[in-house]
Motif scaffolding. Structure first.
Motif, mmCIF file in Angstrom:
data_model
loop_
_atom_site.group_PDB
_atom_site.id
_atom_site.type_symbol
_atom_site.label_atom_id
_atom_site.label_comp_id
_atom_site.label_asym_id
_atom_site.label_seq_id
_atom_site.Cartn_x
_atom_site.Cartn_y
_atom_site.Cartn_z
ATOM 1 N N SER A 32 0.830 -1.209 0.000
ATOM 2 C CA SER A 32 0.000 0.000 0.000
ATOM 3 C C SER A 32 0.865 1.260 0.000
ATOM 4 O O SER A 32 0.510 2.270 -0.621
ATOM 5 N N ILE A 33 2.011 1.203 0.664
ATOM 6 C CA ILE A 33 2.935 2.346 0.671
ATOM 7 C C ILE A 33 3.494 2.569 -0.724
ATOM 8 O O ILE A 33 3.546 3.703 -1.216
ATOM 9 N N ILE A 34 3.884 1.489 -1.383
ATOM 10 C CA ILE A 34 4.407 1.595 -2.745
ATOM 11 C C ILE A 34 3.349 2.157 -3.687
ATOM 12 O O ILE A 34 3.631 3.053 -4.491
ATOM 13 N N GLN A 35 2.136 1.643 -3.602
ATOM 14 C CA GLN A 35 1.055 2.137 -4.458
ATOM 15 C C GLN A 35 0.812 3.628 -4.234
ATOM 16 O O GLN A 35 0.650 4.387 -5.181
ATOM 17 N N TYR A 36 0.786 4.046 -2.977
ATOM 18 C CA TYR A 36 0.569 5.451 -2.651
ATOM 19 C C TYR A 36 1.695 6.307 -3.229
ATOM 20 O O TYR A 36 1.449 7.360 -3.826
ATOM 21 N N ALA A 37 2.921 5.849 -3.071
ATOM 22 C CA ALA A 37 4.069 6.598 -3.577
ATOM 23 C C ALA A 37 4.022 6.708 -5.098
ATOM 24 O O ALA A 37 4.257 7.793 -5.657
ATOM 25 N N GLN A 38 3.706 5.617 -5.775
ATOM 26 C CA GLN A 38 3.642 5.651 -7.236
ATOM 27 C C GLN A 38 2.516 6.565 -7.718
ATOM 28 O O GLN A 38 2.713 7.351 -8.636
ATOM 29 N N LYS A 39 1.374 6.468 -7.089
ATOM 30 C CA LYS A 39 0.220 7.280 -7.465
ATOM 31 C C LYS A 39 0.516 8.776 -7.301
ATOM 32 O O LYS A 39 0.061 9.604 -8.091
#
Length: 94
Positions: A44-51
């Motif tokens: 979820s952290i990776i997704q948030y960062a990419q978004k």
């Protein structure tokens, strides 16, 4: 050069404020969670960062492989990185 904001992982609590003092745009996973974001897993952290076009700063080694496999920007402060810094500082005493 495209400037990106920084997302500081929970294991570097307080580093977001220190980076802000240096003029960087930094967010904290812990503070985002307190504000209602659901960033409980590395995924979820990776997704948030990419978004949000963020660079992740962490001491969590698990992010290294994910970064290599998914090509997202990561600053990993692991033991090897800290050793390099210590050695460079020690050279000043030689």
């Amino acid at each position: 050069m495209l400037f990106r904001s920084i997302l500081v992982d929970e294991n570097l609590d307080g580093m977001d404020e220190r980076l802000k003092e240096q003029g960087f745009d930094a967010l904290s996973v812990r503070k985002l969670n307190m504000a209602g974001e659901k960033l409980g897993s590395d995924f979820s952290i990776i997704q948030y960062a990419q978004k949000n076009n963020l660079i992740i700063v962490t001491k969590d080694k698990e992010f290294r492989k994910a970064s290599e496999e998914n090509n997202f920007p990561l600053i990993l402060l692991d033991d090897e990185e800290m050793l390099k810094i210590i050695v460079e500082k020690l050279k000043k005493f030689s």
